[in-house]
Structure formats: structure tokens, C-alpha cells
Enzyme design. Structure first.
Site, short mmCIF file in Angstrom:
data_model
loop_
_atom_site.label_atom_id
_atom_site.label_comp_id
_atom_site.label_asym_id
_atom_site.label_seq_id
_atom_site.Cartn_x
_atom_site.Cartn_y
_atom_site.Cartn_z
N HIS A 43 0.86 -1.19 0.00
CA HIS A 43 0.00 0.00 0.00
C HIS A 43 0.89 1.23 0.00
O HIS A 43 1.94 1.25 0.63
CB HIS A 43 -0.91 0.02 1.25
CG HIS A 43 -2.08 0.91 1.08
ND1 HIS A 43 -2.01 2.26 1.32
CD2 HIS A 43 -3.35 0.65 0.67
CE1 HIS A 43 -3.20 2.80 1.08
NE2 HIS A 43 -4.02 1.85 0.68
N ASP A 74 -8.02 -5.25 -0.79
CA ASP A 74 -8.41 -6.03 -1.97
C ASP A 74 -8.12 -7.52 -1.82
O ASP A 74 -8.79 -8.34 -2.45
CB ASP A 74 -7.68 -5.50 -3.21
CG ASP A 74 -8.21 -4.14 -3.59
OD1 ASP A 74 -7.40 -3.24 -3.85
OD2 ASP A 74 -9.45 -3.97 -3.61
#
Ligand code: SDX
Length: 376
Positions: free
Chosen positions: A262, A313
Site C-alpha cells: 500500500h 483487496d
């Protein structure tokens, strides 16, 4: 411009503006929507409550929520023009492309399309939140030669989506899992798609155009498109036994493992444990723990070998697969949720606007005189 300005690649770490909507605490791996923690919102609220929170900046009282849901229900019928256009598209059209086109059609038939007043933008936002689930479900049904299913009054957004997709009402547990997932996906500060929306809004273009730009950004595999690629990876790996050889081969080839890493959270993504728990519950209830087991094994390898953590996700993929949702609409479902965050940011930008226009450092050729074409 001064020479040799230090450039933050991808604007990493650059604070590009102020916002009251979302706080991402990357040090403590915490996330807040208007001060409410994502863990509490996911556990104690519904997606409709979170949509209200994002639009109005406060959690609704009971009567406010009832009236909000009634307004959503009044707007959830999709105008015929949208389905007429969808039926002109090739059946193989990417669902994210179909969604961009559908939002464009919605703009042409929206009675408030000419106004950028806040009240008009709230009404336009409500229509988008109410209609996008039906557009996703029925574009999928059109692409598979199935008839359109209209939304059913009285169902939540999550339950209605599964109803329209399947043609039959879902159970409470499944609707609840999707509802929590929509809460987790709803908002995340200046991520790429939200920032794209704010750039469009800063030119005083319309709300639908800003949402279309956001959908275009979200489609990319480095952003929202990752959830579909995670499931494609799990299906390709095929079994728990094959996880270790597949992942180590991928890593030795410098392949990105979708669903990990991320830009902001360098430790855990606070949304991941919530969706991981839901995926685990789904796999237990459905008696199919293969995908969850494979996911846990991948997560351990990525933690141990790359120091990378699962983002939202990663476990969303196996949760959606266990909800029997087709892989090709995972990212559109992300849109159905994130449109609430996008419209909140678009209206915040309108309400305190300055055109977003950064500079670039020139590193091109030296200046030179023009050479006529006959002398080139
Ligand atoms: C979302 O911003 C948001 O808030 C987004 C989001 C939201 O709610 O809106 O949270 C939603 O988009 C989540 C991210 C979904 N995307 C993916 O899962 C795609 C896979 N992840 C990566 O591509 C990557 O982690 C990013 C794009 C998410 C972040 O990339 P950065 O910050 O640009 O980091 P980087 O590419 O510079 O990588 C740093 C290092 C590199 O190693 P070196 O080349 O320095 O040796 O980490 C490695 C990368 O190779 N790395 C990975 C990896 N992610 C980073 N290696 C393998 N697999 C990965 N997934």
C-alpha cells in the site's frame, strides 16, 4: 523555476490538500470517516448509514436514516436510456467501461445536470448511489443474455445488488457480509481515483464527469482493479499445495502479487482484518475453506519474505468469490461503494475550491531555433 527541485515520484508523501472526510493514520494503521473508526463503523453500522455520514458529515438519527433510505428507494429505478445504450454495447464490454458509459448517460437525463449547487449535487449523488448497483448487476445479466431484474423495494443496497445479480433474494448473512464490505471500500482520503475526481471538480466541471474520471482511475490493477487480479491469481494457483511454488516463482520473476502493499500503510491495512474475518466466516458457513486457506498461506509468505501486508483487496477477493459473485464485477462493486466517498470529496472540493494545477520540472532538450521542413 529553481533547478534540481526534489520530486516525490507518484507524489508519495505529498500532502496535496486539506479534507474533513477521512483520516488515515499510517503509523497506527487506523482509519476514520469523519472521526468514526472503520472497525466500529463496520461492526455497528450499515452501508446506508455510512453513505449518509459521507454525504452529510454526521451519522443519521433513526428518522433521518429512514427518510434517506426512502429517497434512495425512490431513485433506484434506472432510466430506460441507460439500458438502451448498454444493449448497443458488445457483450464482451469490460464492466468498468460499461459503467463509465452508463454514468455518462445518467448525466444526460439527470434533471439537475446543469447545476453545481450543493443541493443539486446531493440529489445527483443520491441517484448515483441508488442506481449504480442495478447498472452493474444488469449489465452483467445483459452480457450473459439474461433478462433485466429491477431492484426490489424494502431491500438494502447490498441485498438488492445480490438479488438483481442472482434473480433471487440472498440470505441475511450474505447480504450482511457484502454490506460490511461496502463500508470498508467506501472512502480512503486522497487515493488515486478520489484525487482524480477532485482534479476534475476543481475545474468546476460537473459531478458526473468527476465520477467517470474516478472510475477510469479505479480500473487500473495498481488501484481498484487489484481485487479481480487477486482472484485470477488464486484460480491460477488452484490449490493450497501449489501456493508456495507459484508465489516463490512469481517473486523471483519480480512479479507484483496483487492485493499486497500500500502506498500509505507500510504496516497493516486496518480494513484487512475485518474483511479477512468475514471471508473466514463465509468459508466456514459454505464448507469451502480452500480459497481462504490459500489466501492465508500467501499472506504468510508475503509477510515473511517481502514484509508486505495484505490490503483491502486481498481478502475481499475470496469473500466475493464465496458470495458467488463473478470475478469480472469485483471492481465495479468497489465503484458502487466508493462513489459515496468520491461524491463527498467532489462536493468538498466545490465548497472550498482552487484549481488543482501543480508544476513540472523541465528535463527536456535545450532551447533551439526552428528549422523549416525543407532543411530538416
Ligand atoms: C488500493 O491509495 C489507496 O488508498 C488505495 C486503496 C483505496 O482504498 O483507495 O487502498 C485501494 O488501491 C489498494 C492497493 C491495491 N493494489 C494492489 O494490490 C496492487 C499491488 N500492490 C502494488 O503494486 C503496490 O504495493 C502499490 C501500488 C499498492 C503501492 O506501490 P508503491 O507505494 O508505489 O510502492 P512501490 O511500487 O514503490 O514498491 C515498493 C517496493 C518495491 O520493491 P523494490 O522494487 O524497491 O525492490 O515493494 C515492492 C516493490 O517491488 N512491492 C511489491 C508489491 N508491492 C510493492 N512486490 C511484490 N508484490 C507487491 N504487491
Amino acid at each position: 523555476m529553481d533547478a534540481e527541485k526534489s520530486i516525490a515520484a507518484g507524489l508519495e508523501g505529498i500532502v496535496a490538500g486539506r479534507s474533513s472526510i477521512c483520516e488515515v493514520d499510517e503509523e497506527r494503521s487506523e482509519l476514520y470517516y469523519y472521526g468514526y473508526s472503520i472497525a466500529e463503523l463496520a461492526e455497528k453500522s450499515t452501508f446506508e448509514e455510512v453513505a449518509y455520514l459521507l454525504l452529510y458529515g454526521k451519522l443519521p438519527a433513526k428518522a433521518e436514516l429512514t427518510s434517506f433510505c426512502e429517497k434512495l428507494e425512490q431513485e433506484m429505478e434506472v432510466p430506460d436510456e441507460v439500458y438502451d445504450v448498454i444493449k448497443l454495447l458488445p457483450r464482451r464490454t469490460d464492466p468498468m467501461d460499461a459503467l463509465k458509459i452508463a454514468i455518462g448517460v445518467l448525466h444526460t437525463v439527470d434533471p439537475d445536470s446543469a447545476s453545481n449547487e450543493n443541493d443539486a449535487n446531493i440529489r445527483k449523488s443520491m441517484r448515483l448511489i441508488a442506481r449504480i448497483p442495478a447498472i452493474i448487476a444488469n449489465h452483467y445479466r445483459y452480457a450473459h443474455s439474461e433478462s433485466t431484474v429491477k431492484p426490489k423495494p424494502g431491500l438494502s443496497i447490498a441485498a438488492n445488488f445480490l438479488y438483481m445479480l442472482r434473480g433471487s433474494e440472498p440470505g441475511g448473512f450474505e447480504s450482511n457480509v457484502l454490506d460490511k464490505s461496502l463500508i470498508l471500500y467506501a472512502e480512503h482520503e486522497f487515493n488515486a481515483s478520489t484525487f482524480a475526481a477532485r482534479v476534475i471538480a476543481s475545474t468546476l466541471s460537473d459531478l458526473h464527469s468527476a465520477v467517470i474520471a474516478a472510475i477510469a482511475a479505479l480500473k487500473g490493477p495498481l488501484h481498484g482493479g487489484a481485487n479481480e487480479r487477486v482472484m485470477e491469481m488464486l484460480l491460477e494457483i488452484g490449490s493450497t499445495e501449489n501456493v508456495e511454488p507459484w508465489i516463490s516463482n512469481a517473486l523471483s520473476n519480480k512479479t507484483r502479487i496483487m492485493g499486497f502493499g500500500h502506498r500509505v500503510y507500510k504496516k497493516a491495512d486496518p480494513r484487512s482484518p475485518v474483511i479477512k474475518g468475514l471471508a473466514k466466516e463465509l468459508s466456514k458457513k459454505g464448507g469451502d475453506d480452500k480459497w481462504y486457506e490459500m489466501s492465508e498461506k500467501i499472506e504468510k509468505i508475503m509477510n515473511d519474505e517481502k514484509g508486505l501486508h495484505a490490503n483491502l483487496d486481498f481478502y475481499s477477493s475470496s469473500a466475493y468469490y464465496l458470495l458467488k459473485m463473478p470475478v469480472s464485477i469485483y471492481t465495479p462493486v468497489f465503484v458502487a461503494s466508493r462513489v459515496t466517498g468520491w461524491v463527498a470529496h467532489i462536493m468538498e472540493q466545490y465548497n472550498d475550491n482552487r484549481l488543482i494545477r501543480p508544476r513540472s520540472e523541465y528535463i527536456g532538450p535545450e532551447r533551439k531555433a526552428f528549422v523549416p521542413i525543407n532543411d530538416r
